[in-house]
Design a protein around this motif. Structure first.
Motif, mmCIF file in Angstrom:
data_model
loop_
_atom_site.group_PDB
_atom_site.id
_atom_site.type_symbol
_atom_site.label_atom_id
_atom_site.label_comp_id
_atom_site.label_asym_id
_atom_site.label_seq_id
_atom_site.Cartn_x
_atom_site.Cartn_y
_atom_site.Cartn_z
ATOM 1 N N VAL A 35 0.840 -1.206 0.000
ATOM 2 C CA VAL A 35 0.000 0.000 0.000
ATOM 3 C C VAL A 35 0.872 1.251 0.000
ATOM 4 O O VAL A 35 0.571 2.223 -0.705
ATOM 5 C CB VAL A 35 -0.956 -0.023 1.223
ATOM 6 C CG1 VAL A 35 -1.617 1.318 1.425
ATOM 7 C CG2 VAL A 35 -1.988 -1.114 1.052
ATOM 8 N N GLN A 36 1.958 1.229 0.753
ATOM 9 C CA GLN A 36 2.852 2.386 0.793
ATOM 10 C C GLN A 36 3.515 2.628 -0.561
ATOM 11 O O GLN A 36 3.582 3.762 -1.032
ATOM 12 C CB GLN A 36 3.931 2.187 1.864
ATOM 13 C CG GLN A 36 3.395 2.177 3.268
ATOM 14 C CD GLN A 36 2.811 3.518 3.651
ATOM 15 O OE1 GLN A 36 3.362 4.566 3.329
ATOM 16 N NE2 GLN A 36 1.687 3.481 4.338
ATOM 17 N N VAL A 37 3.990 1.566 -1.191
ATOM 18 C CA VAL A 37 4.653 1.717 -2.494
ATOM 19 C C VAL A 37 3.642 2.157 -3.553
ATOM 20 O O VAL A 37 3.902 3.079 -4.345
ATOM 21 C CB VAL A 37 5.351 0.400 -2.905
ATOM 22 C CG1 VAL A 37 5.900 0.499 -4.325
ATOM 23 C CG2 VAL A 37 6.459 0.070 -1.928
ATOM 24 N N ALA A 38 2.474 1.537 -3.565
ATOM 25 C CA ALA A 38 1.450 1.910 -4.544
ATOM 26 C C ALA A 38 0.968 3.335 -4.312
ATOM 27 O O ALA A 38 0.706 4.073 -5.272
ATOM 28 C CB ALA A 38 0.272 0.940 -4.468
ATOM 29 N N GLY A 39 0.880 3.756 -3.058
ATOM 30 C CA GLY A 39 0.494 5.133 -2.759
ATOM 31 C C GLY A 39 1.512 6.130 -3.269
ATOM 32 O O GLY A 39 1.150 7.212 -3.763
#
Length: 137
Positions: A94-98
């Motif tokens: 989620v952090q990378v995709a965000g």
């Protein structure tokens, strides 16, 4: 007098001719068979072209892109080695995709171009931000 196109439309919809002088002829189809019954049953089931990764390990997550798996692994390694935090792979993803979505929206890039800007240094900074947020709570 109605044109041929108007007559076909009237016949298709089941309406009378737009001009009352001519009735549209309709050829009804056979109602005893479904539309594609003449094709017969399929002899072999459909095969999937790509079934994802075949074997899973502790560092990779199946069904995801290799690029995303690599970035998630790097972020989790920075968090574990430098800050002593263990983040589940879903949250790291989620952090990378965000961050990719942020680059897409701010810099107006497509996702493929935004991937080039998610380097190890950027992931190190994201790890620092996560550790700071966890430490402040």
């Amino acid at each position: 007098m109605a044109t041929a196109k108007v007559m076909r439309t009237a016949a298709f919809t089941g309406c009378d001719s737009p001009h009352s002088d001519i009735r549209a002829r309709v050829r009804p189809g056979r109602a005893d068979r479904p539309r594609q019954a003449h094709h017969g049953p399929f002899m072999q089931p459909r095969r999937r072209r790509y079934g994802g990764q075949l074997k899973a390990s502790a560092t990779t997550v199946t069904g995801r892109s290799p690029w995303m798996n690599d970035r998630v692994t790097v972020l989790r390694r920075f968090l574990a080695d430098v800050h002593g935090l263990h983040l589940p792979p879903e949250l790291a993803r989620v952090q990378v995709a965000g961050h990719v979505e942020l680059l897409v929206s701010v810099l107006r890039l497509d996702r493929q171009a935004a991937r080039q800007f998610v380097t190890d240094d950027v992931l190190r900074e994201i790890a620092i931000d996560i550790a700071t947020a966890v430490g402040s709570e």
